[in-house]
Enzyme design. Structure first.
Site, short mmCIF file in Angstrom:
data_model
loop_
_atom_site.label_atom_id
_atom_site.label_comp_id
_atom_site.label_asym_id
_atom_site.label_seq_id
_atom_site.Cartn_x
_atom_site.Cartn_y
_atom_site.Cartn_z
N ASP A 83 43.70 43.73 38.62
CA ASP A 83 43.70 42.28 38.34
C ASP A 83 44.78 41.92 37.31
OD1 ASP A 83 42.03 43.84 36.71
OD2 ASP A 83 40.84 42.13 36.06
N ASP A 166 41.23 43.11 28.48
CA ASP A 166 39.90 42.74 28.99
C ASP A 166 38.91 42.38 27.88
OD1 ASP A 166 40.10 42.86 31.78
OD2 ASP A 166 39.91 45.02 31.80
N TYR A 194 30.04 38.33 31.13
CA TYR A 194 31.16 39.26 31.22
C TYR A 194 30.83 40.57 30.50
CZ TYR A 194 36.07 40.77 30.75
OH TYR A 194 37.25 41.46 30.78
FE1 FEO Z 1 40.45 42.74 33.92
FE2 FEO Z 1 39.78 46.02 33.68
O1 FEO Z 1 40.56 44.53 34.40
#
Ligand code: FEO
Length: 403
Positions: A83, A166, A194
């Site tokens: 990502d 992240d 999250y």
């Molecule tokens: Fe947002 Fe570990 O990738």
């Protein structure tokens, strides 16, 4: 495709993904997410991270409003998960950076993910390494297993800016870029969702990283994660650091979660009777059935629940598949400091309690109350026993929470 200047000479050039509901292939992202990338202009122009495959044109379009891509000198790869790195081949082709910085584990991950890596000017950096880029410098801090082995922070002391990849992220897709632009309730929910679905297993690393940040005396007035909104100002930074400490410490909370699946509603009736018992002892409870709730949503609710009571009927000498999947997912995320309880109905073989209990014990949950099962349909007496079970669990939770 406009960039946003987040500090003088530093711009957000990422992408908003309003469509994705399947974050990383396992977690729910109800609103979508963002893939944040940042560019810093100095004597050396530096790009921090990229975006998911399919968003490279959006990112390059935004970047082009700040600087011609080929004028990028350095690229910092804080994390190789796709990502943030899926668009690397396209971005490197467009920018042709003279040096690409990554962590030692980042290099290994890059080699494993990209065929063209040998053509890339990689340079490995470790915690304690820094580079000068003109008026500013970039200090690298490896954050192994937060949440991949290669994960890294970039800190720019002259701007008191931490680019955290992240860590401190949220799955929010919106036109706002700063955390202070949305309600605290919405922000806290997104941060919890999250953390409890991505970061939770690495809570010890979170606590170590918070301690390291204190030890290194990092002076921070902005945290820019690679997902969601940016925290600006000392108060916002303090808020998110304290939230992460709270998430990681997992102190028991006086609230219960009942998670169950059911065939002919016998186990459902038991769930509601247990909830009555919890309520009677003053413990708030949320009931979540696995046919109507995503496993991610259950984990988000678990964040505020010191007690988790799980229920399933016996099915084919096992438990129902949604519950088996839920418990497998929960176990992988390694919640700590919880009390557990188990219940379910059965027709003939009755293995449900053994299996549910094994799952809870495997997660290290305390089981202060005998699990309870009922044959076929719970009668008034069985429901009374469920209620008593709820009361006993509530009392145990109150003791664990200190009254
Ligand atoms: Fe947002 Fe570990 O990738």
């Amino acid at each position: 495709m406009q960039p946003l200047e987040i500090k003088k000479g530093i711009y957000w050039v990422g992408a908003v993904d309003y469509v994705n509901r399947d974050f990383h292939g396992y977690a729910l992202s109800p609103q979508g997410t963002t893939y944040n990338a940042y560019v810093l202009l100095d004597e050396k122009n530096v790009l921090f991270d990229t975006v998911k495959h399919g968003f490279s044109e959006v990112m390059l379009g935004r970047l082009s409003h700040v600087i011609a891509p080929e004028k990028i000198d350095y690229l910092v790869i804080n994390h190789v998960e796709l990502d943030h790195a899926g668009a690397l081949p396209q971005i490197i082709k467009a920018c042709k950076p003279e040096t690409i910085f990554c962590s030692p584990m980042g290099q290994k991950a890059i080699e494993a993910h990209f065929k063209s890596w040998q053509e890339w000017p990689l340079k490995v950096v470790k915690t304690g390494n820094s580079i000068s880029i003109g008026k500013r410098s970039i200090h690298f801090v490896e954050t192994r297993m937060l949440h991949w082995p290669d994960s890294m922070f970039s800190y720019i002391p002259e701007d008191k800016l931490l680019i955290s990849n992240d860590a401190f992220g949220q799955n929010i897709a919106s036109s706002e870029r700063f955390a202070d632009e949305i309600s605290r309730t919405e922000l806290e929910h997104a941060m919890t969702e999250y953390y409890y679905n991505i970061v939770l297993p690495y809570s010890q690393q979170v606590l170590k990283t918070l301690a390291l940040a204190e030890e290194l005396k990092l002076d921070i007035n902005m945290i820019a994660p690679d997902h969601g909104l940016i925290f600006r100002g000392k108060d916002e930074v303090r808020y998110v650091l304290e939230a992460y400490r709270r998430f990681a410490e997992q102190k028991p909370q006086k609230r219960a979660l009942i998670v169950y699946d059911t065939m002919w509603h016998s186990t459902a009736k038991m769930a509601y009777a247990i909830a009555e018992g919890l309520n009677a002892e003053g413990v708030p409870v949320r009931i979540m059935d696995m046919k109507g709730n995503h496993h991610s949503a259950v984990m988000t609710e678990l964040a505020r629940s010191g007690l988790v009571v799980v229920g399933s009927p016996t099915h084919n000498n096992g438990i129902l598949p949604h519950m088996a999947a839920m418990l497998t997912y929960m176990k992988g995320l390694r919640p700590q400091n919880r009390i557990g309880g188990a219940f379910g109905s059965f027709g003939w073989s009755g293995e449900c309690l053994k299996i549910l209990t094994e799952h809870l014990e495997g997660m290290g949950f305390e089981l202060p109350v005998e699990p309870f099962k009922t044959k076929y349909v719970p009668d008034a007496g069985a429901l009374e026993q469920c209620m008593e079970m709820g009361k006993a669990l509530a009392r145990a939770l109150k003791v664990k929470c200190g009254g």
